[in-house]
Design an enzyme around this catalytic site. Structure first.
Site, PDB file in Angstrom:
ATOM      1  CE  LYS A 157      -4.128  -2.171   1.530  1.00  0.00           C
ATOM      2  NZ  LYS A 157      -3.516  -3.683   1.866  1.00  0.00           N
TER       3      LYS A 157
HETATM    4  C1  LIG Z   1      -4.259  -4.690   1.135  1.00  0.00           C
HETATM    5  C2  LIG Z   1      -3.389  -5.932   0.940  1.00  0.00           C
HETATM    6  C3  LIG Z   1      -3.907  -6.923  -0.041  1.00  0.00           C
HETATM    7  C4  LIG Z   1      -5.115  -6.736  -0.808  1.00  0.00           C
HETATM    8  O1  LIG Z   1      -5.092  -5.894  -1.773  1.00  0.00           O
HETATM    9  P1  LIG Z   1      -6.457  -5.180  -2.630  1.00  0.00           P
HETATM   10  O2  LIG Z   1      -5.923  -4.285  -3.508  1.00  0.00           O
HETATM   11  O3  LIG Z   1      -7.328  -4.852  -1.481  1.00  0.00           O
HETATM   12  O4  LIG Z   1      -6.694  -6.448  -3.292  1.00  0.00           O
HETATM   13  C5  LIG Z   1      -2.930  -8.046  -0.314  1.00  0.00           C
HETATM   14  N1  LIG Z   1      -1.931  -8.204   0.477  1.00  0.00           N
HETATM   15  C6  LIG Z   1      -1.541  -7.173   1.652  1.00  0.00           C
HETATM   16  C7  LIG Z   1      -0.429  -7.413   2.373  1.00  0.00           C
HETATM   17  C8  LIG Z   1      -2.268  -5.888   1.663  1.00  0.00           C
HETATM   18  O5  LIG Z   1      -1.933  -5.066   2.559  1.00  0.00           O
END
Ligand SMILES: *Cc1c(COP(=O)(O)O)cnc(C)c1O
Length: 469
Positions: free
Chosen positions: A112
Protein backbone atom coordinates in the site's frame (compact mmCIF):
# COMPACT_ATOMS: atom_id res chain seq x y z
CA UNK A 1 -8.70 13.57 -18.98
CA UNK A 2 -12.13 13.34 -17.40
CA UNK A 3 -13.49 10.79 -14.94
CA UNK A 4 -16.98 9.29 -14.81
CA UNK A 5 -18.76 7.53 -11.95
CA UNK A 6 -19.57 3.82 -12.26
CA UNK A 7 -23.14 4.69 -11.26
CA UNK A 8 -23.59 7.34 -13.90
CA UNK A 9 -25.28 10.00 -11.76
CA UNK A 10 -22.34 12.01 -10.35
CA UNK A 11 -20.73 14.95 -12.13
CA UNK A 12 -17.87 14.22 -14.56
CA UNK A 13 -14.69 15.48 -12.84
CA UNK A 14 -11.07 16.26 -13.65
CA UNK A 15 -8.08 14.72 -11.88
CA UNK A 16 -7.79 17.10 -8.92
CA UNK A 17 -11.44 16.81 -7.96
CA UNK A 18 -11.39 13.03 -8.30
CA UNK A 19 -8.30 12.89 -6.10
CA UNK A 20 -9.93 14.89 -3.31
CA UNK A 21 -13.43 13.39 -3.65
CA UNK A 22 -12.55 9.69 -3.29
CA UNK A 23 -16.04 8.20 -3.57
CA UNK A 24 -18.39 9.73 -6.15
CA UNK A 25 -21.46 11.58 -4.90
CA UNK A 26 -23.80 8.91 -6.31
CA UNK A 27 -22.01 6.22 -4.30
CA UNK A 28 -20.05 5.04 -7.33
CA UNK A 29 -16.32 4.89 -8.06
CA UNK A 30 -14.55 7.15 -10.52
CA UNK A 31 -12.91 5.66 -13.63
CA UNK A 32 -11.25 7.39 -16.60
CA UNK A 33 -13.62 8.20 -19.42
CA UNK A 34 -11.16 6.43 -21.73
CA UNK A 35 -7.79 4.71 -21.19
CA UNK A 36 -4.62 6.42 -22.43
CA UNK A 37 -2.98 4.22 -25.08
CA UNK A 38 0.64 3.06 -25.26
CA UNK A 39 1.89 1.45 -28.48
CA UNK A 40 4.38 -1.44 -28.56
CA UNK A 41 7.08 1.11 -29.43
CA UNK A 42 6.10 3.35 -26.50
CA UNK A 43 6.47 0.31 -24.22
CA UNK A 44 9.81 -0.76 -25.74
CA UNK A 45 11.08 2.78 -25.16
CA UNK A 46 10.61 2.24 -21.39
CA UNK A 47 13.38 -0.40 -21.29
CA UNK A 48 16.18 0.51 -18.94
CA UNK A 49 14.48 3.61 -17.54
CA UNK A 50 14.37 4.15 -13.76
CA UNK A 51 11.13 3.44 -11.92
CA UNK A 52 10.31 7.11 -11.43
CA UNK A 53 10.68 7.88 -15.12
CA UNK A 54 8.37 5.05 -16.19
CA UNK A 55 6.00 6.23 -13.46
CA UNK A 56 5.89 9.75 -14.94
CA UNK A 57 5.24 8.42 -18.47
CA UNK A 58 2.49 6.05 -17.36
CA UNK A 59 0.69 8.47 -15.04
CA UNK A 60 1.04 11.82 -16.83
CA UNK A 61 -1.90 11.25 -19.24
CA UNK A 62 -4.20 10.65 -16.23
CA UNK A 63 -3.47 14.11 -14.84
CA UNK A 64 -4.95 15.87 -17.86
CA UNK A 65 -2.57 18.80 -17.38
CA UNK A 66 -3.58 19.36 -13.74
CA UNK A 67 0.08 19.22 -12.66
CA UNK A 68 2.98 20.33 -14.86
CA UNK A 69 5.30 17.51 -15.92
CA UNK A 70 8.40 18.81 -14.10
CA UNK A 71 6.47 19.40 -10.89
CA UNK A 72 4.95 15.94 -11.15
CA UNK A 73 8.37 14.37 -11.75
CA UNK A 74 9.67 16.01 -8.57
CA UNK A 75 6.70 14.69 -6.56
CA UNK A 76 7.14 11.17 -7.94
CA UNK A 77 10.89 11.14 -7.22
CA UNK A 78 10.31 12.36 -3.68
CA UNK A 79 7.62 9.70 -3.07
CA UNK A 80 9.79 6.79 -4.21
CA UNK A 81 12.93 8.04 -2.50
CA UNK A 82 11.27 6.72 0.68
CA UNK A 83 11.72 3.15 -0.62
CA UNK A 84 14.83 1.34 0.50
CA UNK A 85 15.54 -0.42 -2.81
CA UNK A 86 16.99 1.53 -5.73
CA UNK A 87 14.68 -0.28 -8.16
CA UNK A 88 11.67 0.62 -5.92
CA UNK A 89 9.81 -2.62 -6.84
CA UNK A 90 12.49 -5.20 -7.73
CA UNK A 91 11.86 -8.61 -9.34
CA UNK A 92 13.26 -11.82 -7.84
CA UNK A 93 13.28 -15.05 -9.84
CA UNK A 94 11.79 -18.04 -8.01
CA UNK A 95 12.16 -20.74 -10.65
CA UNK A 96 12.28 -21.16 -14.43
CA UNK A 97 9.13 -19.19 -15.22
CA UNK A 98 8.01 -17.47 -12.00
CA UNK A 99 9.15 -14.15 -10.58
CA UNK A 100 8.18 -12.32 -7.40
CA UNK A 101 7.61 -8.58 -7.68
CA UNK A 102 8.61 -7.16 -4.31
CA UNK A 103 6.25 -4.30 -3.49
CA UNK A 104 7.24 -4.11 0.18
CA UNK A 105 10.32 -1.86 0.26
CA UNK A 106 8.38 1.19 1.44
CA UNK A 107 8.15 2.62 4.97
CA UNK A 108 5.56 0.15 6.34
CA UNK A 109 6.72 -2.99 4.48
CA UNK A 110 3.50 -3.52 2.52
CA UNK A 111 2.44 -2.73 -1.03
CA UNK A 112 0.00 0.00 0.00
CA UNK A 113 3.00 2.31 0.44
CA UNK A 114 3.51 2.36 -3.34
CA UNK A 115 0.23 4.19 -3.85
CA UNK A 116 -0.03 6.04 -0.54
CA UNK A 117 3.43 7.64 -0.59
CA UNK A 118 2.40 9.32 -3.83
CA UNK A 119 -1.17 10.03 -2.73
CA UNK A 120 -0.12 11.96 0.40
CA UNK A 121 2.14 14.20 -1.67
CA UNK A 122 -0.51 14.72 -4.37
CA UNK A 123 -3.06 15.73 -1.73
CA UNK A 124 -0.63 18.23 -0.26
CA UNK A 125 0.24 19.69 -3.66
CA UNK A 126 -3.36 20.16 -4.77
CA UNK A 127 -4.49 21.50 -1.39
CA UNK A 128 -1.65 24.03 -1.30
CA UNK A 129 -2.61 25.26 -4.75
CA UNK A 130 -6.21 25.70 -3.60
CA UNK A 131 -5.35 27.13 -0.19
CA UNK A 132 -7.30 24.34 1.52
CA UNK A 133 -6.68 21.84 4.31
CA UNK A 134 -8.21 18.44 4.99
CA UNK A 135 -8.58 16.20 8.02
CA UNK A 136 -8.12 12.52 7.28
CA UNK A 137 -9.88 10.16 9.68
CA UNK A 138 -9.67 6.39 9.52
CA UNK A 139 -10.04 3.19 11.49
CA UNK A 140 -7.54 0.36 11.38
CA UNK A 141 -7.23 -3.15 12.69
CA UNK A 142 -3.49 -2.69 12.32
CA UNK A 143 -2.20 -2.64 8.77
CA UNK A 144 -3.67 0.14 6.69
CA UNK A 145 -3.35 2.71 9.49
CA UNK A 146 0.44 2.76 9.39
CA UNK A 147 0.57 3.13 5.60
CA UNK A 148 -1.85 6.09 5.79
CA UNK A 149 0.11 7.70 8.63
CA UNK A 150 3.42 7.35 6.77
CA UNK A 151 1.76 8.89 3.70
CA UNK A 152 0.45 11.93 5.61
CA UNK A 153 3.21 12.59 8.16
CA UNK A 154 4.63 16.12 7.96
CA UNK A 155 2.28 17.11 5.12
CA UNK A 156 1.56 20.85 5.36
CA UNK A 157 -2.14 20.74 4.54
CA UNK A 158 -3.23 17.41 5.97
CA UNK A 159 -3.93 16.27 9.54
CA UNK A 160 -4.52 12.59 10.15
CA UNK A 161 -6.42 10.82 12.95
CA UNK A 162 -6.27 7.03 13.07
CA UNK A 163 -8.38 5.03 15.52
CA UNK A 164 -7.15 1.58 16.51
CA UNK A 165 -8.70 -0.78 19.08
CA UNK A 166 -6.56 -0.56 22.23
CA UNK A 167 -4.65 -3.76 22.90
CA UNK A 168 -5.97 -5.54 19.82
CA UNK A 169 -3.25 -4.84 17.26
CA UNK A 170 0.12 -6.56 17.27
CA UNK A 171 2.96 -4.67 18.94
CA UNK A 172 4.74 -4.16 15.59
CA UNK A 173 1.55 -2.76 14.07
CA UNK A 174 0.93 -0.41 16.99
CA UNK A 175 4.51 0.82 17.12
CA UNK A 176 4.57 1.46 13.36
CA UNK A 177 1.75 3.95 13.96
CA UNK A 178 2.51 5.40 17.37
CA UNK A 179 6.23 5.96 16.86
CA UNK A 180 5.49 8.58 14.19
CA UNK A 181 5.80 11.74 16.30
CA UNK A 182 4.92 14.34 13.65
CA UNK A 183 2.66 17.16 14.84
CA UNK A 184 -0.02 16.39 12.26
CA UNK A 185 -0.34 12.70 13.22
CA UNK A 186 -2.84 11.71 15.92
CA UNK A 187 -3.13 8.10 17.07
CA UNK A 188 -6.18 7.17 19.11
CA UNK A 189 -6.23 3.93 21.09
CA UNK A 190 -9.96 3.38 21.48
CA UNK A 191 -11.49 1.46 24.36
CA UNK A 192 -13.40 -0.83 22.02
CA UNK A 193 -13.15 -3.19 19.04
CA UNK A 194 -12.19 -2.55 15.42
CA UNK A 195 -15.90 -2.44 14.56
CA UNK A 196 -16.39 0.28 17.19
CA UNK A 197 -13.57 2.28 15.56
CA UNK A 198 -15.17 1.88 12.14
CA UNK A 199 -18.60 2.87 13.46
CA UNK A 200 -17.19 6.05 14.99
CA UNK A 201 -15.47 7.00 11.72
CA UNK A 202 -18.70 6.42 9.80
CA UNK A 203 -20.63 8.47 12.35
CA UNK A 204 -18.18 11.37 11.96
CA UNK A 205 -18.65 11.32 8.17
CA UNK A 206 -22.44 11.10 8.56
CA UNK A 207 -22.47 14.20 10.79
CA UNK A 208 -22.57 16.61 7.85
CA UNK A 209 -21.91 19.78 9.88
CA UNK A 210 -18.89 18.18 11.54
CA UNK A 211 -17.66 16.74 8.24
CA UNK A 212 -17.77 20.12 6.53
CA UNK A 213 -16.24 22.06 9.42
CA UNK A 214 -13.31 19.62 9.70
CA UNK A 215 -12.90 19.10 5.95
CA UNK A 216 -13.06 15.35 6.55
CA UNK A 217 -11.50 13.16 3.91
CA UNK A 218 -10.28 9.59 3.50
CA UNK A 219 -7.43 7.88 1.70
CA UNK A 220 -9.21 4.56 1.31
CA UNK A 221 -8.74 1.98 -1.37
CA UNK A 222 -11.43 3.29 -3.70
CA UNK A 223 -9.50 6.52 -4.41
CA UNK A 224 -8.70 6.63 -8.13
CA UNK A 225 -5.17 7.95 -7.59
CA UNK A 226 -4.26 4.78 -5.69
CA UNK A 227 -5.21 2.69 -8.72
CA UNK A 228 -3.24 5.03 -11.00
CA UNK A 229 -0.08 4.67 -8.91
CA UNK A 230 -0.40 0.88 -8.91
CA UNK A 231 -0.62 0.65 -12.71
CA UNK A 232 3.03 1.70 -12.90
CA UNK A 233 4.66 -1.44 -11.52
CA UNK A 234 2.84 -3.66 -14.01
CA UNK A 235 4.65 -1.73 -16.74
CA UNK A 236 8.06 -1.76 -15.01
CA UNK A 237 7.87 -5.51 -14.30
CA UNK A 238 6.61 -6.51 -17.75
CA UNK A 239 9.18 -4.33 -19.52
CA UNK A 240 12.02 -5.71 -17.37
CA UNK A 241 11.01 -9.23 -18.43
CA UNK A 242 10.93 -8.37 -22.13
CA UNK A 243 7.43 -7.05 -22.85
CA UNK A 244 5.97 -6.32 -25.32
CA UNK A 245 8.05 -9.02 -27.07
CA UNK A 246 7.60 -11.72 -24.44
CA UNK A 247 4.42 -13.15 -22.91
CA UNK A 248 3.84 -12.02 -19.34
CA UNK A 249 1.12 -12.93 -16.82
CA UNK A 250 0.46 -11.62 -13.31
CA UNK A 251 -0.87 -13.30 -10.19
CA UNK A 252 -2.25 -10.97 -7.54
CA UNK A 253 -3.18 -11.86 -3.95
CA UNK A 254 -6.45 -10.01 -3.75
CA UNK A 255 -8.77 -8.46 -1.19
CA UNK A 256 -10.55 -5.31 -2.34
CA UNK A 257 -9.66 -5.94 -6.03
CA UNK A 258 -7.74 -2.64 -6.18
CA UNK A 259 -4.35 -4.06 -7.04
CA UNK A 260 -5.57 -6.47 -9.71
CA UNK A 261 -7.87 -3.81 -11.18
CA UNK A 262 -4.72 -1.71 -11.68
CA UNK A 263 -3.34 -4.62 -13.73
CA UNK A 264 -6.51 -4.56 -15.80
CA UNK A 265 -5.87 -0.84 -16.29
CA UNK A 266 -2.33 -1.50 -17.54
CA UNK A 267 -3.73 -4.09 -19.97
CA UNK A 268 -6.39 -1.63 -21.14
CA UNK A 269 -3.60 0.87 -21.86
CA UNK A 270 -1.91 -1.51 -24.28
CA UNK A 271 0.43 -3.55 -22.08
CA UNK A 272 0.17 -7.13 -23.37
CA UNK A 273 -0.83 -9.36 -20.43
CA UNK A 274 -1.68 -13.03 -21.09
CA UNK A 275 -3.67 -13.61 -17.92
CA UNK A 276 -4.53 -12.00 -14.60
CA UNK A 277 -4.78 -14.60 -11.87
CA UNK A 278 -6.78 -13.50 -8.82
CA UNK A 279 -5.62 -15.27 -5.65
CA UNK A 280 -8.07 -15.49 -2.73
CA UNK A 281 -7.64 -16.96 0.72
CA UNK A 282 -10.56 -18.76 2.42
CA UNK A 283 -12.57 -15.55 1.96
CA UNK A 284 -13.15 -16.58 -1.63
CA UNK A 285 -16.00 -14.39 -2.91
CA UNK A 286 -13.97 -13.56 -6.04
CA UNK A 287 -12.93 -17.15 -6.76
CA UNK A 288 -16.59 -18.16 -6.48
CA UNK A 289 -17.59 -15.34 -8.81
CA UNK A 290 -15.14 -16.41 -11.51
CA UNK A 291 -16.37 -20.01 -11.15
CA UNK A 292 -20.08 -19.18 -11.33
CA UNK A 293 -20.81 -15.63 -12.50
CA UNK A 294 -22.55 -14.97 -9.17
CA UNK A 295 -21.16 -12.56 -6.58
CA UNK A 296 -22.50 -13.68 -3.23
CA UNK A 297 -21.36 -12.44 0.17
CA UNK A 298 -20.37 -14.81 2.97
CA UNK A 299 -19.25 -14.16 6.56
CA UNK A 300 -15.57 -13.22 6.93
CA UNK A 301 -13.29 -15.84 8.46
CA UNK A 302 -9.92 -14.86 9.94
CA UNK A 303 -6.89 -16.25 8.07
CA UNK A 304 -3.09 -16.10 8.00
CA UNK A 305 -3.41 -13.37 5.34
CA UNK A 306 -5.55 -10.84 7.24
CA UNK A 307 -5.27 -8.01 4.71
CA UNK A 308 -7.35 -10.17 2.37
CA UNK A 309 -10.02 -11.04 4.95
CA UNK A 310 -12.86 -9.08 3.44
CA UNK A 311 -16.38 -9.85 2.44
CA UNK A 312 -16.93 -7.35 -0.37
CA UNK A 313 -14.31 -6.42 -2.95
CA UNK A 314 -15.29 -2.80 -3.41
CA UNK A 315 -13.07 -2.09 -6.43
CA UNK A 316 -14.74 -4.91 -8.38
CA UNK A 317 -17.42 -2.33 -9.23
CA UNK A 318 -14.94 -0.72 -11.62
CA UNK A 319 -14.60 -3.96 -13.61
CA UNK A 320 -18.35 -4.56 -13.43
CA UNK A 321 -18.87 -1.16 -15.06
CA UNK A 322 -16.97 -2.42 -18.14
CA UNK A 323 -18.60 -5.87 -18.12
CA UNK A 324 -22.02 -4.16 -18.16
CA UNK A 325 -21.09 -1.99 -21.13
CA UNK A 326 -20.33 1.12 -19.03
CA UNK A 327 -24.00 1.40 -18.15
CA UNK A 328 -24.24 3.25 -14.81
CA UNK A 329 -27.91 2.35 -14.32
CA UNK A 330 -27.13 -1.36 -14.70
CA UNK A 331 -24.26 -1.10 -12.19
CA UNK A 332 -26.54 0.72 -9.75
CA UNK A 333 -29.16 -2.03 -10.09
CA UNK A 334 -26.58 -4.77 -9.44
CA UNK A 335 -25.12 -2.98 -6.43
CA UNK A 336 -28.57 -2.28 -4.98
CA UNK A 337 -29.42 -5.95 -5.39
CA UNK A 338 -26.16 -6.90 -3.68
CA UNK A 339 -26.98 -4.67 -0.74
CA UNK A 340 -30.54 -5.95 -0.42
CA UNK A 341 -30.03 -9.67 -1.13
CA UNK A 342 -26.31 -10.23 -0.67
CA UNK A 343 -25.80 -11.27 -4.27
CA UNK A 344 -25.97 -10.39 -7.96
CA UNK A 345 -25.03 -12.22 -11.13
CA UNK A 346 -23.72 -11.46 -14.61
CA UNK A 347 -24.79 -13.17 -17.85
CA UNK A 348 -22.85 -16.06 -19.38
CA UNK A 349 -21.50 -13.77 -22.07
CA UNK A 350 -20.33 -11.22 -19.49
CA UNK A 351 -18.66 -13.96 -17.43
CA UNK A 352 -16.93 -15.26 -20.57
CA UNK A 353 -15.68 -11.74 -21.25
CA UNK A 354 -14.18 -11.64 -17.73
CA UNK A 355 -12.65 -15.11 -18.03
CA UNK A 356 -10.87 -14.13 -21.24
CA UNK A 357 -8.70 -11.95 -18.99
CA UNK A 358 -9.03 -13.24 -15.40
CA UNK A 359 -8.81 -16.56 -13.59
CA UNK A 360 -9.69 -16.99 -9.92
CA UNK A 361 -8.21 -19.40 -7.36
CA UNK A 362 -8.78 -20.06 -3.68
CA UNK A 363 -5.96 -21.14 -1.38
CA UNK A 364 -6.79 -22.46 2.08
CA UNK A 365 -4.67 -22.15 5.23
CA UNK A 366 -2.90 -25.48 4.78
CA UNK A 367 -2.09 -24.60 1.17
CA UNK A 368 -0.72 -21.22 2.27
CA UNK A 369 1.61 -22.76 4.87
CA UNK A 370 2.71 -25.57 2.52
CA UNK A 371 3.64 -22.98 -0.12
CA UNK A 372 5.71 -20.89 2.32
CA UNK A 373 7.56 -24.06 3.34
CA UNK A 374 8.06 -25.41 -0.18
CA UNK A 375 9.39 -22.15 -1.63
CA UNK A 376 11.79 -21.74 1.31
CA UNK A 377 13.10 -25.27 0.72
CA UNK A 378 13.42 -25.02 -3.07
CA UNK A 379 14.66 -21.44 -3.48
CA UNK A 380 15.64 -20.17 -0.02
CA UNK A 381 13.13 -17.35 -0.38
CA UNK A 382 10.79 -16.34 2.44
CA UNK A 383 7.21 -15.58 1.38
CA UNK A 384 4.75 -13.76 3.59
CA UNK A 385 1.34 -15.51 3.78
CA UNK A 386 -0.35 -13.08 1.34
CA UNK A 387 2.33 -13.61 -1.27
CA UNK A 388 2.10 -17.37 -0.66
CA UNK A 389 -1.56 -17.24 -1.69
CA UNK A 390 -0.34 -15.62 -4.91
CA UNK A 391 2.33 -18.25 -5.57
CA UNK A 392 -0.08 -21.13 -4.92
CA UNK A 393 -2.66 -19.51 -7.21
CA UNK A 394 -0.09 -19.09 -9.97
CA UNK A 395 0.71 -22.80 -9.77
CA UNK A 396 -2.97 -23.75 -9.80
CA UNK A 397 -3.54 -21.58 -12.87
CA UNK A 398 -1.28 -23.87 -14.94
CA UNK A 399 -0.02 -21.24 -17.34
CA UNK A 400 2.22 -22.40 -20.23
CA UNK A 401 5.94 -22.54 -19.37
CA UNK A 402 6.83 -19.91 -21.98
CA UNK A 403 4.79 -17.28 -20.14
CA UNK A 404 6.82 -15.27 -17.62
CA UNK A 405 4.58 -15.23 -14.55
CA UNK A 406 4.95 -12.42 -12.04
CA UNK A 407 3.55 -12.93 -8.53
CA UNK A 408 2.98 -9.74 -6.58
CA UNK A 409 4.62 -9.84 -3.15
CA UNK A 410 2.36 -7.56 -1.15
CA UNK A 411 4.03 -7.74 2.28
CA UNK A 412 7.50 -8.30 3.73
CA UNK A 413 7.74 -11.66 5.54
CA UNK A 414 8.83 -9.85 8.73
CA UNK A 415 5.33 -8.34 8.94
CA UNK A 416 3.96 -11.83 9.63
CA UNK A 417 6.86 -13.50 11.45
CA UNK A 418 4.85 -16.09 13.39
CA UNK A 419 3.32 -17.80 10.35
CA UNK A 420 6.60 -17.65 8.45
CA UNK A 421 8.54 -19.16 11.36
CA UNK A 422 5.97 -21.90 11.83
CA UNK A 423 6.19 -22.89 8.17
CA UNK A 424 9.97 -22.67 7.75
CA UNK A 425 11.56 -22.71 11.21
CA UNK A 426 13.16 -19.41 10.23
CA UNK A 427 12.12 -16.11 11.85
CA UNK A 428 12.49 -13.23 9.38
CA UNK A 429 14.32 -10.14 10.66
CA UNK A 430 12.88 -6.65 10.39
CA UNK A 431 14.81 -4.70 7.75
CA UNK A 432 17.36 -2.15 9.06
CA UNK A 433 14.97 0.81 8.69
CA UNK A 434 12.75 -0.70 11.40
CA UNK A 435 15.34 -2.51 13.51
CA UNK A 436 15.02 0.04 16.37
CA UNK A 437 11.20 -0.04 16.30
CA UNK A 438 10.94 -1.63 19.74
CA UNK A 439 12.87 1.16 21.45
CA UNK A 440 11.32 4.13 19.65
CA UNK A 441 9.27 6.65 21.61
CA UNK A 442 5.52 6.24 21.20
CA UNK A 443 2.75 8.82 21.31
CA UNK A 444 -0.94 8.03 21.46
CA UNK A 445 -4.14 9.16 23.18
CA UNK A 446 -6.62 6.83 24.82
CA UNK A 447 -10.28 7.63 24.33
CA UNK A 448 -13.56 6.01 25.40
CA UNK A 449 -15.87 4.50 22.78
CA UNK A 450 -17.89 7.70 22.60
CA UNK A 451 -18.62 9.81 19.53
CA UNK A 452 -18.71 13.11 21.44
CA UNK A 453 -15.31 12.47 23.01
CA UNK A 454 -13.71 11.53 19.67
CA UNK A 455 -15.23 14.50 17.85
CA UNK A 456 -14.01 16.89 20.56
CA UNK A 457 -10.52 15.39 20.28
CA UNK A 458 -10.47 15.90 16.49
CA UNK A 459 -11.96 19.41 16.66
CA UNK A 460 -9.31 20.53 19.16
CA UNK A 461 -6.41 19.41 16.99
CA UNK A 462 -7.46 19.66 13.32
CA UNK A 463 -5.97 22.75 11.67
CA UNK A 464 -8.85 22.89 9.18
CA UNK A 465 -11.23 23.38 12.12
CA UNK A 466 -9.14 26.23 13.53
CA UNK A 467 -9.28 28.07 10.24
CA UNK A 468 -13.03 27.54 9.96
CA UNK A 469 -13.60 28.89 13.48
C1 LIG B 1 -4.28 -4.59 1.06
C2 LIG B 1 -3.48 -5.84 0.90
C3 LIG B 1 -3.84 -6.84 -0.05
C4 LIG B 1 -5.08 -6.74 -0.90
O1 LIG B 1 -5.00 -5.75 -1.88
P1 LIG B 1 -6.31 -5.26 -2.65
O2 LIG B 1 -5.89 -4.12 -3.49
O3 LIG B 1 -7.29 -4.89 -1.58
O4 LIG B 1 -6.79 -6.42 -3.46
C5 LIG B 1 -3.01 -7.93 -0.17
N1 LIG B 1 -1.92 -8.08 0.61
C6 LIG B 1 -1.54 -7.16 1.53
C7 LIG B 1 -0.34 -7.40 2.36
C8 LIG B 1 -2.31 -6.00 1.70
O5 LIG B 1 -1.94 -5.09 2.63
Amino acid sequence: MQYVSTRGQAPVLGFEDVLLAGLARDGGLYVPQSWPQFSADDIRAMRGLPYSEIAVRVMLPFLGGAIAEDEFRAIVKDAYATFDHAAVTPLVQLDQSNWVLELFHGPTLAFKDVALQLLGRLFDHVLAKRGERVTIVGATSGDTGSAAIEACRDRQNVDIFILHPKGRTSEVQRRQMTSVLSDNVHNVALHGTFDDCQDLVKAMFNDVAFRDRMGLSAVNSINWARIMAQIVYYFTAAVALGAPDRKVAFTVPTGNFGNVYAAYGARSMGLPIEKLVVGSNSNDILARFFASGTMSAAPVVPTLSPSMDIQISSNFERLLFDLLGRDGAAVTASMNRFRAEGKFEVTEAQLAQALAIFAGHRVDEAGTMATVEEVWKTSGYLLDPHTAVGVASARAAGLPADVATVILATAHPAKFPDAVEKATGHRPDLPPRLSDLYVREERLSELPNDLGAVQAFVAERARAAKEAA
